[in-house]
Structures are given as C-alpha cells and as structure tokens.
Enzyme design. Sequence first.
Site, mmCIF file in Angstrom:
data_model
loop_
_atom_site.group_PDB
_atom_site.id
_atom_site.type_symbol
_atom_site.label_atom_id
_atom_site.label_comp_id
_atom_site.label_asym_id
_atom_site.label_seq_id
_atom_site.Cartn_x
_atom_site.Cartn_y
_atom_site.Cartn_z
ATOM 1 N N ALA A 1 37.347 -10.172 15.011
ATOM 2 C CA ALA A 1 36.631 -11.158 15.821
ATOM 3 C C ALA A 1 35.194 -11.329 15.352
ATOM 4 O O ALA A 1 34.581 -12.379 15.546
ATOM 5 C CB ALA A 1 36.656 -10.727 17.291
ATOM 6 N N GLU A 2 34.656 -10.299 14.716
ATOM 7 C CA GLU A 2 33.266 -10.354 14.253
ATOM 8 C C GLU A 2 33.123 -11.223 13.005
ATOM 9 O O GLU A 2 32.255 -12.089 12.935
ATOM 10 C CB GLU A 2 32.763 -8.942 13.970
ATOM 11 C CG GLU A 2 31.294 -8.890 13.560
ATOM 12 C CD GLU A 2 30.821 -7.469 13.302
ATOM 13 O OE1 GLU A 2 29.701 -7.324 12.795
ATOM 14 O OE2 GLU A 2 31.569 -6.521 13.614
ATOM 15 N N THR A 3 34.014 -11.000 12.009
ATOM 16 C CA THR A 3 33.900 -11.754 10.746
ATOM 17 C C THR A 3 34.637 -13.084 10.789
ATOM 18 O O THR A 3 34.284 -14.013 10.071
ATOM 19 C CB THR A 3 34.459 -10.931 9.585
ATOM 20 O OG1 THR A 3 35.863 -10.713 9.788
ATOM 21 C CG2 THR A 3 33.758 -9.587 9.488
ATOM 22 N N SER B 1 39.864 -13.146 6.965
ATOM 23 C CA SER B 1 40.789 -12.131 6.476
ATOM 24 C C SER B 1 41.038 -12.410 5.000
ATOM 25 O O SER B 1 40.680 -13.478 4.491
ATOM 26 C CB SER B 1 42.114 -12.166 7.250
ATOM 27 O OG SER B 1 42.777 -13.401 7.053
ATOM 28 N N ASP C 1 53.322 -27.281 29.974
ATOM 29 C CA ASP C 1 52.357 -26.563 29.164
ATOM 30 C C ASP C 1 52.585 -26.929 27.697
ATOM 31 O O ASP C 1 53.730 -27.071 27.256
ATOM 32 C CB ASP C 1 52.535 -25.056 29.369
ATOM 33 C CG ASP C 1 51.418 -24.261 28.716
ATOM 34 O OD1 ASP C 1 50.255 -24.598 28.939
ATOM 35 O OD2 ASP C 1 51.734 -23.315 27.975
ATOM 36 N N PHE D 1 41.785 -9.445 9.683
ATOM 37 C CA PHE D 1 40.977 -10.352 10.505
ATOM 38 C C PHE D 1 40.281 -9.546 11.598
ATOM 39 O O PHE D 1 40.838 -8.622 12.175
ATOM 40 C CB PHE D 1 41.865 -11.420 11.139
ATOM 41 C CG PHE D 1 41.131 -12.340 12.071
ATOM 42 C CD1 PHE D 1 40.488 -13.459 11.586
ATOM 43 C CD2 PHE D 1 41.072 -12.076 13.439
ATOM 44 C CE1 PHE D 1 39.811 -14.306 12.434
ATOM 45 C CE2 PHE D 1 40.388 -12.911 14.302
ATOM 46 C CZ PHE D 1 39.755 -14.038 13.797
ATOM 47 N N ASP E 1 49.368 -19.123 35.848
ATOM 48 C CA ASP E 1 50.204 -20.253 36.256
ATOM 49 C C ASP E 1 50.715 -20.097 37.689
ATOM 50 O O ASP E 1 51.223 -21.063 38.267
ATOM 51 C CB ASP E 1 51.410 -20.393 35.327
ATOM 52 C CG ASP E 1 51.031 -20.795 33.915
ATOM 53 O OD1 ASP E 1 50.097 -21.598 33.774
ATOM 54 O OD2 ASP E 1 51.664 -20.301 32.963
#
Length: 675
Positions: A372-374, A377, A303, A370, A515
């Site tokens: 998720a919409e904008t 930050s 990974d 921060f 996994d």
Amino acid sequence: MNNKNFLSSELLFPAIKNSFVKLHPKILYKNPVMLVVALGSIITTIALFSDYFLGNQKDFIFSLQISIWLWFTVLFANFAEAIAEGRGKAQAESLRKTRRDTQASLINMQTKVIRTIPASKLVKGDYVVATAGEVIPADGTVVEGMATVDESAITGESAPVIRECGGDRSAVTGGTTVLSDKIIIMVTAEPGKSFLDKMIGLVEGAERKKTPNEIALNILLCGLTIIFLLAVVTLKPFALFQNVSLSIVALVALLVCLIPTTIGGLLSAIGIAGMDRVLQRNVIAMSGRAVEAAGDVDILLLDKTGTITVGNRMATEFFPCPGVTVDELARASLAASWFDQTPEGRSIIKLSNEMHAHFILPTNSIAIPFSAETRMSGVDTPTETFRKGALESITSWVQSLGSKVPPEVIYNVTKISKLGGTPLVVTKGSQALGVIYLKDVVKPGISSRFERIRAMGIRTIMITGDNKLTAAAIAAEAGVDDYLAEAKPEDKLALIKSFKQEGLMVAMSGDGTNDAPALAQADVGLAMNTGTQAAREAGNMIDLDSDPTKVIEIVEIGKQLLITRGALTTFSIANDVAKYFAIIPALFLTSIPSLGVFNIMHLASPNSAILSAVIFNAIIIIFLIPLALKGVKYRPRSASNLLRYNLIVFGLGGVILPFLGIKLIDVIITNLNLV
C-alpha cells in the site's frame, strides 16, 4: 435439489393418500370454495340414500353419479395441492438426511480449553472449533482462521468454498464439512432455528402461509360463491312457479358448476409451485410473500462487482510509448507480473502469453510484492528491474532513477481513466514503456438480460463504489437504465426508501454487512449464501449458489406466478359462463321455449346436461394440474399485451373448451344410457 416429475410413484401415491386426509374439516375450511363443494357432496350423498330407501331407482342412479363426481371434484383439488406439497416435502426429506446428531468441540475463548458436547446443546454466542474432516455443528460466523468447506449437502455445488475470518465470506452453515485447516466459529443460531431447520420448514408446502394476493383472491372467490349460492337458491321458487321439477341434487350440482371451483381447487397448488420453482434454482424464499413481491418489482438494484461485471478487473490491451513495440511492453508486463497472484496479475500474464511474449526468470531474481505504501509490484533480476503500478507511484520511481514519464503515458492514463478503466504504467529500469489497460469486464449476455428486464417494465440501477466516470462507462456498456456511483451503505438505504415512498416495489441483491440495511428495506432482498450472517438475516431470499444475477430469474419466476394465477382465474370464470349456458337452458327449455336460443349445445336432457357439466367440472382440475405446477410460460410483454393474451387464450379458450367438453361428455353418457 431434485425436481421430481409429479407423475412419479414417489409423489403420486402419497399425494393420493393425502387427498383423502385433506377431507378433514380443519383442512377443508381453509379453502372456502372446496368447503362448499364438500358440503354439497354431503347433501347429495344424503339425498342418494334417501332415494335408495324410498325406492326411487331413476333418481338414485342420477344422485349416485352426481355424488361420485362431486366427491371427485374435492379429491382432485386436494390432489393438486398434495402433489405441490409433495415435491417440497421430498426436497425437505433430502435435507433432513444431511442433518446429523453432531458432536461439537466447544472452546472457551479465554482459557482455550476445549470440551465435546452434542451440537443440540449449543446456544447462540458459543464458540466451537472445526478442523479438517469435521462437520460444522451449527450456523455461525468464523472469528478465527481460514478453511475450505464442502457445502454440497446444502447447495448441491460440489466445488469447495473458502470461509475465513472477517469480510463477506465469514458465514458458515451447520451440516457442512470442513475439508482443510481449522476455524473457530461463533454460533449465531438458537437450537432448532438453524439455516437448515429454516430451509426444511420453508420447503414444506403444508407450512406455507397464504400471500396477500392469495388472500384477496380467496375473498373474491368467496364473494362469487355467495352470489351464485343466492342465485341458485332463488331458482327453486322460480322452478315451482314454472312447474319445472328441480331436485336438491340438481340445485347442488348447478351451484358447484357455477362457483369458481377450477381456480379454487388449484389456487394453493399454484402458490406452492411458485416457491418450488424458486427452490429449483437453489434459492430459499423465506415466504410466499417474497416470491409474489418479486413479480410486482418496479426497480431492480444490482451491485456492479460480481453481478454486472465478472468481479475482477482484467487486462485487455497494451498501450506502448513511441519507439516501444507491443512485444517489448508485453514482455516487461509479463516480468513485472511474474510473482503477482492477484486476478489482475494473472490476467496480465494471460494477455502477455496471448501476444506470444517470452520471459525466462533468471535465478537469484527478487520478487517485489505490491504494498500500500509503494503501490507498485515487480521483479529485480540480476541485470534488469521491472515495475508496474499507478501513475503517481511510477512517476516517483523513475524520477528517483533520474528519468521522467513521457507525456504519451500521461495521455494514455487519462484516456483509460475516462473509459472507466484502471491504468497501470510499466517500466524497465528507469524507462516507462507504456500502459496496461485494466477494465471491468461486463458479463457476457448481461445486456440482453437487461433488455428482457426492461421489456417487463422494470428499471435497472447499478450500484457501485466507483467514481462517476467509471460508473457511467460500465453502465453504458452493460445497458442499465441508471447508476449510483460512490455509493455508501446509507446511500443505498436512502435510495430504496425514496423509491418506496413513491409507491414503487424494489428488489436488490447483496452479500456484505454493508448491504444488510438495504436488503432489509427492499421488498425483495436476495442475500448470497457466501455472504455475512447479517446479510443472510436481512434478506427475505437466500441464494445457495451465491449468484447475484439470479435476482433477475427470481423476478421472472414471481411474474410467472402472478400470470399463472391470473390466467387460471380467467379460465375458471370463463368456464362458469359456458357451464351456465349448458345447464340453465336445458333445465327450463320445456317451460320457457324462448330459452331455446341459448341452448347452443343441444344437450340430450336436463339430467345429462347437469351430469356432463359436473363431470367436466371435476376432470378439468386434473388436466390443469401440470399447468399449475409448471406455470404459464412467461414472456416479457407490456401489461396491455398480457391482458389481451390472457383474454384470448384463457378467456376465450375457457369458454370454448367447456362447450366442446360438455357436449362430448353428453354424447358419451347418453350413448351409455347413464341418465
């Protein structure tokens, strides 16, 4: 996990005792070669008493010495196995001390009523509460809350770890201690089948099952033993025909010297020691088969995040716009990251500080977290506003303020993306100042480790959820042979299945539930101890340190196990050739003078030749025990080079050493008038 010296009194005296315990027929029959030696010892012991009562003084002394050294041969082989088992049992004992008769706080998830019961009464599916200072009573998964846990009793690592509901850090181990907060755990192990119980059972060498290669080699050794048995039996009528006196004791001694006693005596110890070396690296192998399979691996799947890279993207460079200095961009980046506690945010602060950027946060400043919409930050001070974020978000932000993003910013964003990095655009007010280059930092020295793996003939493949562009850049920098980008769980599973259909052996490391299917499918599945319960149950090895790169070390240990077994088998068979030349010419030289050309050692007499060979046959086992436990030093090389090395060092050495050793012993016993 303590790596005890095999000469320490803690291991030595119990091993000597167990060497005699292992003379029991139920134990001896598991090692056919040593069983034959033991039966031969019984026969020579019977002959010894017969010579005594018949008054054959000379034959009695000879039979006595042969019998003693044949019994020593069996005991030395038992001692090798007992020493290897003793190291595992010592580690198991230290683990037992961590297991307590803990009280568990059983909780009813519907009524939230808590009652105290012994941990031994818990069953799979129960829910328990563990608070600061309490011992986690059983293996399970955190279903509510978050806490720091001391796992030093299991892993040996003193630093506490975080365990929380959901994600890949939800699995907890019975016997570990909660240091802070409170968590609710769903029990996932049946009584007596906890991770700690499995660990104790696995490190007990006596419970180790033989691997397929070991079984195959045992069959080969049995075949050789039968062949030499038939050959020795035919010598009796041949001796009568040639008027050569050949006693039963001499025939038994000859048989023991010709069968592969060296590898027969050390075979079990080699396998146990291989598992022990894995354990010394804080890895629990669920079976010897897993360790052995690691030595035959053709494909190594790794990974990207946490294995090839450090795990978090780090700020490495600033790209300012025309007319903006690096200092200005660094200061704005520092301000925009002031309240950012993510690893990426801290790396931006670190890079800014390294460039001597200065920013004093005014009072009444407002942190802009921060979201998720904008996807931005930053911070709002009474006089200035600073933002950092993705290009699309920053573009919308500056446009809302009546400005626009310069083309140089778009160019640098594209450039960084092609390099496989993450670009963050920084603004001060409505002005875009430049771009921060966040990149996956490849672990130091990982490239050289892949070179070692490549020298073994193993192909390395990086697995990542990143896009192909990013994956290609990281793969090139790390030096892996190939990569699988935008990988989903089903993609990993399909890749492993395709390799196995080609007859290739596959190893993989992982820690998440996603996994688990691939870990279960792989020949060697290294699961992280910090991973989910599903991952730990799917893998056939568990890394207590949760270091994904350790799969590389496991492969090397597996190869060392196979090489050690092959080297000592070569040495043992070569020994038999030398002992053949020592004994046969000495026995028949008087009746067949032409055999003198093979009497290279010029031993004193037939009896001294036989006794010298028997003594050497016994003591060589003791001298090889350290090599069997430590393993032959592994160096990456091709199969042809390895075969050549084996034949020269252990093949030729296995012929020369007995010639020298037997001759030296012959001189000593002749001068001491022992024959």
